[in-house]
Scaffold this active site. Structure first.
Site, PDB file in Angstrom:
ATOM      1  N   LEU A  10       0.834  -1.222   0.000  1.00 18.07           N
ATOM      2  CA  LEU A  10       0.000   0.000   0.000  1.00 18.07           C
ATOM      3  C   LEU A  10       0.858   1.258   0.000  1.00 18.07           C
ATOM      4  O   LEU A  10       0.584   2.221   0.717  1.00 18.07           O
ATOM      5  CB  LEU A  10      -0.931  -0.034   1.227  1.00 18.07           C
ATOM      6  CG  LEU A  10      -1.948  -1.174   1.217  1.00 18.07           C
ATOM      7  CD1 LEU A  10      -2.832  -1.115   2.450  1.00 18.07           C
ATOM      8  CD2 LEU A  10      -2.802  -1.137  -0.049  1.00 18.07           C
ATOM      9  N   VAL A  12       2.459   4.318  -2.659  1.00 20.10           N
ATOM     10  CA  VAL A  12       1.746   5.207  -3.596  1.00 20.10           C
ATOM     11  C   VAL A  12       1.123   4.440  -4.753  1.00 20.10           C
ATOM     12  O   VAL A  12      -0.081   4.547  -5.021  1.00 20.10           O
ATOM     13  CB  VAL A  12       2.716   6.284  -4.147  1.00 20.10           C
ATOM     14  CG1 VAL A  12       2.096   7.047  -5.308  1.00 20.10           C
ATOM     15  CG2 VAL A  12       3.139   7.222  -3.036  1.00 20.10           C
ATOM     16  N   VAL A  74       5.338  -4.135  -4.627  1.00 23.53           N
ATOM     17  CA  VAL A  74       6.391  -3.995  -3.609  1.00 23.53           C
ATOM     18  C   VAL A  74       7.721  -3.718  -4.310  1.00 23.53           C
ATOM     19  O   VAL A  74       7.830  -3.849  -5.538  1.00 23.53           O
ATOM     20  CB  VAL A  74       6.481  -5.273  -2.747  1.00 23.53           C
ATOM     21  CG1 VAL A  74       5.179  -5.512  -1.994  1.00 23.53           C
ATOM     22  CG2 VAL A  74       6.842  -6.485  -3.613  1.00 23.53           C
ATOM     23  N   ARG A  75       8.743  -3.352  -3.542  1.00 22.21           N
ATOM     24  CA  ARG A  75      10.036  -3.015  -4.112  1.00 22.21           C
ATOM     25  C   ARG A  75      10.630  -4.218  -4.847  1.00 22.21           C
ATOM     26  O   ARG A  75      10.495  -5.356  -4.398  1.00 22.21           O
ATOM     27  CB  ARG A  75      10.971  -2.559  -2.979  1.00 22.21           C
ATOM     28  CG  ARG A  75      12.332  -2.023  -3.437  1.00 22.21           C
ATOM     29  CD  ARG A  75      13.043  -1.280  -2.319  1.00 22.21           C
ATOM     30  NE  ARG A  75      13.031  -2.045  -1.082  1.00 22.21           N
ATOM     31  CZ  ARG A  75      13.878  -3.053  -0.827  1.00 22.21           C
ATOM     32  NH1 ARG A  75      14.766  -3.411  -1.744  1.00 22.21           N
ATOM     33  NH2 ARG A  75      13.827  -3.712   0.313  1.00 22.21           N
ATOM     34  N   ALA A  76      11.249  -3.956  -5.965  1.00 21.53           N
ATOM     35  CA  ALA A  76      11.877  -5.023  -6.754  1.00 21.53           C
ATOM     36  C   ALA A  76      12.993  -5.654  -5.940  1.00 21.53           C
ATOM     37  O   ALA A  76      13.548  -5.048  -5.041  1.00 21.53           O
ATOM     38  CB  ALA A  76      12.439  -4.441  -8.046  1.00 21.53           C
ATOM     39  N   ASN A 102       9.086  -2.725 -10.652  1.00 16.14           N
ATOM     40  CA  ASN A 102      10.105  -2.603 -11.708  1.00 16.14           C
ATOM     41  C   ASN A 102      11.159  -3.690 -11.542  1.00 16.14           C
ATOM     42  O   ASN A 102      12.336  -3.418 -11.367  1.00 16.14           O
ATOM     43  CB  ASN A 102      10.771  -1.218 -11.631  1.00 16.14           C
ATOM     44  CG  ASN A 102       9.958  -0.175 -12.352  1.00 16.14           C
ATOM     45  OD1 ASN A 102       9.187  -0.489 -13.250  1.00 16.14           O
ATOM     46  ND2 ASN A 102      10.102   1.073 -11.939  1.00 16.14           N
ATOM     47  N   SER A 128       3.340   1.778 -15.794  1.00 16.74           N
ATOM     48  CA  SER A 128       3.995   3.072 -15.948  1.00 16.74           C
ATOM     49  C   SER A 128       3.005   4.218 -15.901  1.00 16.74           C
ATOM     50  O   SER A 128       1.868   4.097 -16.374  1.00 16.74           O
ATOM     51  CB  SER A 128       4.742   3.135 -17.290  1.00 16.74           C
ATOM     52  OG  SER A 128       5.343   4.416 -17.426  1.00 16.74           O
ATOM     53  N   LYS A 183       9.150  -2.862 -20.086  1.00 20.44           N
ATOM     54  CA  LYS A 183       9.071  -1.764 -19.108  1.00 20.44           C
ATOM     55  C   LYS A 183      10.466  -1.197 -18.853  1.00 20.44           C
ATOM     56  O   LYS A 183      10.643   0.023 -18.723  1.00 20.44           O
ATOM     57  CB  LYS A 183       8.473  -2.259 -17.794  1.00 20.44           C
ATOM     58  CG  LYS A 183       8.470  -1.215 -16.648  1.00 20.44           C
ATOM     59  CD  LYS A 183       7.799   0.085 -17.007  1.00 20.44           C
ATOM     60  CE  LYS A 183       7.471   1.001 -15.860  1.00 20.44           C
ATOM     61  NZ  LYS A 183       8.568   1.701 -15.190  1.00 20.44           N
ATOM     62  N   HIS A 186      11.294   0.944 -21.675  1.00 23.82           N
ATOM     63  CA  HIS A 186      10.500   2.182 -21.488  1.00 23.82           C
ATOM     64  C   HIS A 186      11.246   3.126 -20.561  1.00 23.82           C
ATOM     65  O   HIS A 186      11.409   4.317 -20.840  1.00 23.82           O
ATOM     66  CB  HIS A 186       9.132   1.852 -20.886  1.00 23.82           C
ATOM     67  CG  HIS A 186       8.444   3.053 -20.287  1.00 23.82           C
ATOM     68  ND1 HIS A 186       8.715   3.499 -18.998  1.00 23.82           N
ATOM     69  CD2 HIS A 186       7.541   3.914 -20.803  1.00 23.82           C
ATOM     70  CE1 HIS A 186       8.005   4.589 -18.746  1.00 23.82           C
ATOM     71  NE2 HIS A 186       7.297   4.873 -19.827  1.00 23.82           N
ATOM     72  N   ASN A 187      11.745   2.605 -19.443  1.00 29.33           N
ATOM     73  CA  ASN A 187      12.458   3.456 -18.487  1.00 29.33           C
ATOM     74  C   ASN A 187      13.773   3.971 -19.059  1.00 29.33           C
ATOM     75  O   ASN A 187      14.170   5.105 -18.793  1.00 29.33           O
ATOM     76  CB  ASN A 187      12.697   2.705 -17.178  1.00 29.33           C
ATOM     77  CG  ASN A 187      11.460   2.736 -16.296  1.00 29.33           C
ATOM     78  OD1 ASN A 187      10.341   2.695 -16.807  1.00 29.33           O
ATOM     79  ND2 ASN A 187      11.659   2.831 -15.000  1.00 29.33           N
ATOM     80  N   GLU A 190      12.835   6.702 -21.173  1.00 33.18           N
ATOM     81  CA  GLU A 190      12.452   7.799 -20.253  1.00 33.18           C
ATOM     82  C   GLU A 190      13.697   8.560 -19.805  1.00 33.18           C
ATOM     83  O   GLU A 190      13.737   9.797 -19.831  1.00 33.18           O
ATOM     84  CB  GLU A 190      11.729   7.186 -19.060  1.00 33.18           C
ATOM     85  CG  GLU A 190      11.412   8.094 -17.907  1.00 33.18           C
ATOM     86  CD  GLU A 190      10.916   7.294 -16.701  1.00 33.18           C
ATOM     87  OE1 GLU A 190       9.935   6.553 -16.859  1.00 33.18           O
ATOM     88  OE2 GLU A 190      11.522   7.408 -15.621  1.00 33.18           O
ATOM     89  N   LYS A 260      16.978   4.664  -9.901  1.00 29.04           N
ATOM     90  CA  LYS A 260      16.658   3.430  -9.186  1.00 29.04           C
ATOM     91  C   LYS A 260      17.142   2.193  -9.938  1.00 29.04           C
ATOM     92  O   LYS A 260      16.958   1.080  -9.493  1.00 29.04           O
ATOM     93  CB  LYS A 260      15.155   3.353  -8.927  1.00 29.04           C
ATOM     94  CG  LYS A 260      14.697   4.380  -7.877  1.00 29.04           C
ATOM     95  CD  LYS A 260      13.227   4.275  -7.579  1.00 29.04           C
ATOM     96  CE  LYS A 260      12.812   5.340  -6.559  1.00 29.04           C
ATOM     97  NZ  LYS A 260      11.328   5.444  -6.459  1.00 29.04           N
ATOM     98  N   ARG A 287      23.699  10.992 -15.508  1.00 34.33           N
ATOM     99  CA  ARG A 287      23.238  11.000 -14.110  1.00 34.33           C
ATOM    100  C   ARG A 287      24.411  10.700 -13.165  1.00 34.33           C
ATOM    101  O   ARG A 287      24.557  11.292 -12.103  1.00 34.33           O
ATOM    102  CB  ARG A 287      22.115   9.972 -13.897  1.00 34.33           C
ATOM    103  CG  ARG A 287      20.830  10.326 -14.648  1.00 34.33           C
ATOM    104  CD  ARG A 287      19.629   9.554 -14.138  1.00 34.33           C
ATOM    105  NE  ARG A 287      18.422   9.844 -14.913  1.00 34.33           N
ATOM    106  CZ  ARG A 287      17.203   9.472 -14.516  1.00 34.33           C
ATOM    107  NH1 ARG A 287      17.031   8.809 -13.391  1.00 34.33           N
ATOM    108  NH2 ARG A 287      16.154   9.775 -15.260  1.00 34.33           N
TER     109      ARG A 287
HETATM  110  C1  6PG Z   1       7.152   4.967 -14.546  1.00 39.14           C
HETATM  111  C2  6PG Z   1       8.489   5.377 -13.942  1.00 39.14           C
HETATM  112  C3  6PG Z   1       8.759   4.662 -12.645  1.00 39.14           C
HETATM  113  C4  6PG Z   1      10.198   4.850 -12.128  1.00 39.14           C
HETATM  114  C5  6PG Z   1      10.521   6.282 -11.798  1.00 39.14           C
HETATM  115  C6  6PG Z   1      11.804   6.419 -11.010  1.00 39.14           C
HETATM  116  O1  6PG Z   1       7.200   4.379 -15.640  1.00 39.14           O
HETATM  117  O2  6PG Z   1       6.131   5.284 -13.936  1.00 39.14           O
HETATM  118  O3  6PG Z   1       9.519   4.992 -14.856  1.00 39.14           O
HETATM  119  O4  6PG Z   1       8.563   3.263 -12.874  1.00 39.14           O
HETATM  120  O5  6PG Z   1      10.344   4.122 -10.970  1.00 39.14           O
HETATM  121  O6  6PG Z   1      10.696   6.942 -13.008  1.00 39.14           O
HETATM  122  O7  6PG Z   1      12.842   5.871 -11.797  1.00 39.14           O
HETATM  123  P1  6PG Z   1      14.368   6.391 -11.640  1.00 39.14           P
HETATM  124  O8  6PG Z   1      14.596   6.609 -10.142  1.00 39.14           O
HETATM  125  O9  6PG Z   1      15.198   5.259 -12.160  1.00 39.14           O
HETATM  126  O10 6PG Z   1      14.468   7.670 -12.396  1.00 39.14           O
END
Ligand code: 6PG
Length: 482
Positions: A10, A12, A74-76, A102, A128, A183, A186-187, A190, A260, A287
């Site tokens: 639970l 976000v 939950v956290r990967a 993720n 996402s 995914k 996708h990231n 991103e 992350k 980064r």
């Molecule tokens: C999404 C985002 C999400 C990701 C954040 C933080 O698709 O909603 O990609 O999954 O966790 O963007 O990612 P970073 O900390 O790696 O920037």
């Protein structure tokens, strides 16, 4: 009436997905390892809804309809395995566990195979769109055990984002870890988009000395061009956001970027699969470089580094930046889809690239107008090797080149770091050069290591070694490519 689906976690994303599912008429059972959070949620955001809480994993399972569907938010990492280990003894054959975090796709490959032996169907799905996406419509990229898809399709496609024509931004991606792989890419894209936009902002601010009001207006204008996208939208908002003292908040934010790991995984996979994912990997390194803040402060003084403002017609430069940004973005997506294709072939996933673009059309962080053009490109030619070769994208790339070169050259001239805009351009220059200087590399490798080389005037597959110094032996090394 028993629950349609259980959700564990639970935070976000979990809370907002549950509320979204409830909005669409599904009965959701909520659970959290810290059980007190369940009551807080039920009495708080979930008050007055059909959402019910569970006070234990057994309680959660008992409250679910068969075949049971339990979604982990939950956290990967090992937390996912922890919950799987706790759930399996409570489930029956044919039940479904869904991992919406993720997770790294090799972990999902392992979990799909391991749970299959126990008769449990495992789904690894990308979700996402952040908090807003989870609440009102994320992009959902499910993969794993195909037997699970008919049982989760209704929920996922109901809660997912929709395109203008009402298509769900959710479809079955493929077996094993295919969903989490898509995914991950996708990231990676991103990361690339975010870095490209930050470089454009840097050029406008440091190169053209534009005010935040001017920059905000520019990003607003770019919304009505091919750059129209969620990240352009939020950047316009960010540029216009004032701190309590009336100054731009963004200039008070420390210039060290967090990560992350999904962008890093994308770069590692590209190196493993031999795909020149230059822009996205540069965005990860950017980064990393940003995190060397103290060293950068010291080096700036040591090298007496300054960035000289650009002279000339600002409107011309602003349009040049727009073209460079769009062209670089096309390269980033083209490289991302090269990686997806290679992974699909390597893993026998038979991915549908047009479908991937459709899933990204809405709800996700990289949602943008030109994903529709990408979907069209793959519909017109599913076997296209390089998206930039599609007529729509090729025309933009060719038309943008003069401005793109101008921006890249100016950035290099004045010392403005633009790793992704310049790497995208030099990638295209390499990709469109039929004779690269790799012959020199082959000669060097053969000179010092007898690694052999092929010749342009002989059939491919025939390898040669030259005794370059006259003193070496004639034994050549074995020939292989990693
Ligand atoms: C999404 C985002 C999400 C990701 C954040 C933080 O698709 O909603 O990609 O999954 O966790 O963007 O990612 P970073 O900390 O790696 O920037």
């Amino acid at each position: 009436m028993k629950g349609d689906i259980g959700v564990i976690g639970l935070a976000v994303m979990g809370q907002n997905l549950i509320l979204n599912m409830n909005d669409h008429g599904f009965k959701v059972v909520a659970y959290n390892r810290t059980v007190s959070k369940v009551e807080e949620f039920i009495q708080g955001p979930a008050k007055g809804t059909n959402i019910i809480g569970a006070n234990s994993m057994q309680d959660l399972v008992d409250k679910l309809d068969s075949p049971r569907k339990v979604m982990l938010m939950v956290r990967a990492g090992d937390v996912v395995d922890h919950f799987i280990d706790q759930l399996v003894p409570l489930l029956d054959e044919g039940d479904i566990i869904i991992d919406g975090g993720n997770s790294n796709y090799p972990d999902t490959n392992r979990r799909v195979a391991g749970l299959k032996e126990k008769g449990i169907h495992f789904v690894g799905t990308g979700v996402s769109g952040g908090e807003e996406g989870a609440r009102f419509g994320p992009s959902i990229m499910p993969g794993g055990a195909p037997e699970a898809w008919p049982h989760v399709k209704l929920i996922f496609q109901a809660i997912s984002a929709k395109t203008e024509s009402g298509e769900a931004c959710c479809d079955w991606v493929g077996k094993d870890g295919a969903g989490h792989f898509v995914k991950m890419v996708h990231n990676g894209i991103e990361y690339g988009d975010m870095q490209l936009i930050s470089e454009a902002y840097h050029f406008l601010k440091e190169g053209l000395s534009l005010s935040h009001q001017e920059m905000q207006a520019i990003f607003e204008e770019w919304k009505s061009t091919e750059l129209d996208s969620y990240l352009i939208d939020i950047t316009a908002d960010i540029l216009g956001y004032k701190d309590e003292d009336g100054n731009p908040l963004v200039e008070k934010i420390l210039d060290t970027a967090g990560q992350k790991g999904t962008g890093k995984w994308t770069g590692i996979n590209a190196l493993d699969l031999g795909i020149p994912l230059t822009l996205i990997t540069e965005s990860v390194f950017a980064r990393c470089l940003s995190s060397l803040k103290d060293q950068r402060i010291e080096a700036e003084q040591l090298f007496n580094k300054t960035i000289s403002p650009i002279q000339g017609d600002k409107k011309v430069w602003i349009e040049a930046v727009r073209q460079a940004l769009l062209a670089s973005k096309i390269i980033s997506y083209a490289q991302g889809f090269m990686l997806i294709r290679e992974a699909s072939e390597e893993n026998d996933w038979a991915l549908n690239y047009g479908n991937v673009a459709l899933m990204w059309r809405g709800g996700c962080i990289i949602r943008s107008a030109f994903l529709g053009n990408i979907r069209d490109a793959y519909e017109n030619n599913p076997d296209i090797q390089f998206l930039g070769s599609d007529p729509y994208f090729k025309d933009i790339l060719v038309d943008s080149l003069p401005a793109w070169r101008k921006v890249a050259a100016k950035a290099l001239e004045i010392g403005l770091p633009m790793p992704t805009m310049t790497s995208a351009l030099t990638f295209l220059d390499g990709y469109t050069t039929s004779r690269l200087p790799a012959n020199m590399i082959q000669a060097q490798r053969d000179y010092f290591g007898a690694h052999t080389y092929e010749r342009v005037d002989k059939p491919l597959g025939e390898f040669f070694h030259t005794n370059w110094t006259g003193t070496g032996g004639n034994t050549s090394s074995t020939t292989y490519d990693v």
